[in-house]
Scaffold this motif. Structure first.
Motif, PDB file in Angstrom:
ATOM      1  N   ASP A  39      25.249  23.026 -16.357  1.00 24.13           N
ATOM      2  CA  ASP A  39      25.269  24.235 -17.198  1.00 24.13           C
ATOM      3  C   ASP A  39      26.704  24.543 -17.616  1.00 24.13           C
ATOM      4  N   CYS A  40      27.598  24.543 -16.636  1.00 23.29           N
ATOM      5  CA  CYS A  40      29.013  24.822 -16.875  1.00 23.29           C
ATOM      6  C   CYS A  40      29.583  23.806 -17.864  1.00 23.29           C
ATOM      7  N   ALA A  89      20.336  22.258  -7.240  1.00 24.38           N
ATOM      8  CA  ALA A  89      20.885  23.534  -7.724  1.00 24.38           C
ATOM      9  C   ALA A  89      22.337  23.371  -8.149  1.00 24.38           C
ATOM     10  N   LYS A  90      23.102  22.588  -7.374  1.00 24.21           N
ATOM     11  CA  LYS A  90      24.512  22.372  -7.726  1.00 24.21           C
ATOM     12  C   LYS A  90      24.642  21.477  -8.949  1.00 24.21           C
ATOM     13  N   ILE A  91      23.777  20.476  -9.062  1.00 26.94           N
ATOM     14  CA  ILE A  91      23.772  19.627 -10.264  1.00 26.94           C
ATOM     15  C   ILE A  91      23.489  20.496 -11.487  1.00 26.94           C
ATOM     16  N   ALA A 140      22.732  15.797 -16.093  1.00 26.73           N
ATOM     17  CA  ALA A 140      21.900  15.779 -14.887  1.00 26.73           C
ATOM     18  C   ALA A 140      21.458  14.358 -14.541  1.00 26.73           C
ATOM     19  N   GLN A 141      21.079  13.579 -15.554  1.00 25.20           N
ATOM     20  CA  GLN A 141      20.679  12.185 -15.312  1.00 25.20           C
ATOM     21  C   GLN A 141      21.837  11.391 -14.712  1.00 25.20           C
ATOM     22  N   SER A 176      20.714  18.922 -24.730  1.00 21.03           N
ATOM     23  CA  SER A 176      20.821  17.461 -24.597  1.00 21.03           C
ATOM     24  C   SER A 176      21.996  17.076 -23.693  1.00 21.03           C
ATOM     25  N   THR A 177      23.091  17.831 -23.755  1.00 19.37           N
ATOM     26  CA  THR A 177      24.230  17.551 -22.885  1.00 19.37           C
ATOM     27  C   THR A 177      23.861  17.803 -21.425  1.00 19.37           C
TER      28      THR A 177
END
Length: 90
Positions: A44-45, A37-39, A20-21, A14-15
């Motif tokens: 993820d990080c 890809a960078k988003i 991303a949004q 959910s985070t």
């Protein structure tokens, strides 16, 4: 960490989604050339870091008040900066 395996996976998922949004909605994202890809790498990080950083008290505060406590906002900002540097400088 605060989470057992399943809640941790749900929290990260959910985070990542909300991260991303937020990134896609930011008018600066295309200007600074942030690719999907960078988003994804950034989120993820960020999500993994937040899952390890948040405390039970902070989660309770969020659920009770519908907003993040100052301690968590500070940590989130630091984490965002750190993840941003890792991703953007690659």
């Amino acid at each position: 960490g605060v989470f057992t395996e399943k809640p941790r996976a749900d929290f990260i998922r959910s985070t990542k989604l909300s991260c991303a949004q937020t990134q896609r909605a930011n008018p600066l994202t295309p200007k600074i050339g942030l690719s999907e890809a960078k988003i994804t790498a950034y989120c993820d990080c960020y999500a993994t870091g937040m899952a390890g950083a948040v405390t039970v008290e902070e989660l309770r505060y969020v659920l009770t008040n519908g907003k993040h406590p100052a301690s968590l906002v500070d940590r989130a900002t630091q984490l965002g900066n750190s993840c941003g540097q890792q991703v953007l400088l690659k």
